[in-house]
Design an enzyme around this catalytic site. Structure first.
Site: not given
Length: 222
Positions: A64, A77, A66, A187
């Site tokens: 998703d 990221f 930020y 993760h």
């Protein structure tokens, strides 16, 4: 038609008139009347625009964008320069240092990775401000799943870095028999990084694979 790098338009052009994609467009128009949406419209497809099909050699899958102000700019990221790197990105840099000795950078902008052929693809390409996963059900999954499927069918010897259960589930989309390397780890979030992301050495493993195939290695400096 969506404005996009020509190599991606060739690979994905039929998707932009598909019913699910027309629904995405309609939903975004309505959402923008009520909410702030990230990233800005010009950056929604930044992952594809900065990494043409012909140049792609690795794929990192996020979940998703930020959802806080100023962070998202279309690369999973990654955050824009001047924005403090979020915890998951801090942990990515920690593993990068342990694996390859690369010093922690002063910013969290990963455009240099994208320009080297790393597709930094989120599963959802938009999000409401301050509402994680708010656009996860509007059709983006179908689009990004198609990106993974078609890219893996077209190319050979790609490296897929799958971090966390969401990304690892995408493994079934990756074409078989094309020589791809699939690397899996927990993760990099602080909640899970200590369960095996730290020490996974995915960065050096990716370069070992590319070197063995006679392909240019990745300079993981940002």
């Amino acid at each position: 038609m969506v404005k996009l790098d020509p190599t991606w338009l060739e690979l994905l052009g039929d998707q932009f008139e598909a019913p699910y994609f027309l629904n995405i467009k309609k939903t975004l128009v309505e959402e923008k009347k009520k909410y702030t949406i990230y990233p800005p419209g010009s950056q929604i497809f930044a992952a594809l625009d900065l990494c043409p099909v012909d140049h792609t050699k690795a794929v990192i899958i996020g979940q998703d964008p930020y959802h806080n102000v100023g962070q998202a700019h279309g690369l999973c990221f990654s955050v824009q320069k001047g924005v403090e790197p979020p915890p998951s990105l801090v942990n990515i840099f920690k593993e990068l240092h342990e694996d390859l000795g690369i010093e922690t950078p002063s910013h969290g902008n990963l455009e240099n990775w994208a320009k080297q052929g790393i597709l930094l693809l989120n599963s959802s390409l938009t999000v409401r401000a301050n509402m994680a996963a708010s656009h996860s059900q509007i059709g983006w999954q179908e689009f990004t799943n198609t990106v993974i499927q078609r890219l893996s069918q077209k190319k050979e010897n790609l490296v897929f870095l799958l971090w966390g259960s969401h990304a690892i589930k995408k493994k079934e989309l990756i074409a078989q028999g094309r020589g791809h390397l699939i690397l899996e780890a927990p993760h990099p979030s602080p909640l899970s990084a200590y369960r095996g992301f730290f020490g996974c050495k995915h960065f050096s493993k990716a370069n070992e694979f590319l070197r063995a195939k006679g392909l240019p290695e990745i300079d993981w400096h940002v």
